[in-house]
Design a protein around this motif. Sequence first.
Motif, PDB file in Angstrom:
ATOM      1  N   GLU A  55      96.484  76.919  30.599  1.00  0.00           N
ATOM      2  CA  GLU A  55      96.264  76.455  31.961  1.00  0.00           C
ATOM      3  C   GLU A  55      94.797  76.385  32.378  1.00  0.00           C
ATOM      4  O   GLU A  55      94.385  75.436  33.017  1.00  0.00           O
ATOM      5  CB  GLU A  55      97.028  77.348  32.933  1.00  0.00           C
ATOM      6  N   ARG A 106      92.167  71.212  28.710  1.00  0.00           N
ATOM      7  CA  ARG A 106      93.274  70.797  29.590  1.00  0.00           C
ATOM      8  C   ARG A 106      92.732  70.064  30.822  1.00  0.00           C
ATOM      9  O   ARG A 106      93.244  69.013  31.206  1.00  0.00           O
ATOM     10  CB  ARG A 106      94.098  72.014  30.012  1.00  0.00           C
ATOM     11  N   PRO A 109      93.283  70.015  37.598  1.00  0.00           N
ATOM     12  CA  PRO A 109      94.376  70.927  37.203  1.00  0.00           C
ATOM     13  C   PRO A 109      95.235  71.403  38.377  1.00  0.00           C
ATOM     14  O   PRO A 109      96.454  71.535  38.244  1.00  0.00           O
ATOM     15  CB  PRO A 109      93.635  72.096  36.552  1.00  0.00           C
ATOM     16  N   LYS A 113      99.272  70.999  38.694  1.00  0.00           N
ATOM     17  CA  LYS A 113     100.111  72.174  38.942  1.00  0.00           C
ATOM     18  C   LYS A 113     101.017  71.930  40.149  1.00  0.00           C
ATOM     19  O   LYS A 113     102.198  72.294  40.133  1.00  0.00           O
ATOM     20  CB  LYS A 113      99.221  73.401  39.174  1.00  0.00           C
ATOM     21  N   GLU A 117     103.579  75.455  26.740  1.00  0.00           N
ATOM     22  CA  GLU A 117     102.149  75.682  26.643  1.00  0.00           C
ATOM     23  C   GLU A 117     101.827  76.496  25.391  1.00  0.00           C
ATOM     24  O   GLU A 117     102.499  77.477  25.099  1.00  0.00           O
ATOM     25  CB  GLU A 117     101.706  76.445  27.894  1.00  0.00           C
TER      26      GLU A 117
END
Length: 138
Positions: free
Chosen positions: A65, A70, A82, A86, A103
């Motif tokens: 995360e 990412r 991000p 989310k 993940e």
Amino acid sequence: MKTISPRIFLALGLTFTLTATALPAMADVVIVVNPKNPVANMTPEQVAQYFLGKSTTFTPVDQPENSAIRAEFYKKVADKEPSQVKAIWSKLVFTGKGTLPKEYGSSAEVKKAVASDMNAIGYIEKSSVDATVKVIAN
């Protein structure tokens, strides 16, 4: 000839050091699938569909995360931060319309997961690519 005072020289060196360490490392990110998957290439928009829960044809495999790769990936394919990704997934999971992508802790783990699943799609650093995965987008 002018000389630079030691204080200015030290300040310039410190500034350069702080600037160099504050910049995030940007790696070339590539999208990969299993080599047996018949797909040869995808647009960023197509890739984003799988990683934003809009299509279930492929099984998205995500990086950690808070990882830089990412953040770079989602910015590149979906133009999203991000926190925005989310929020999208939170809504999908809460309404029962989606399940979070699985993940993995590193590009090596993502590559292994994609290599073992014909329907998986993931993203890794370009330098991590080998014959166990097929690059379908840069």
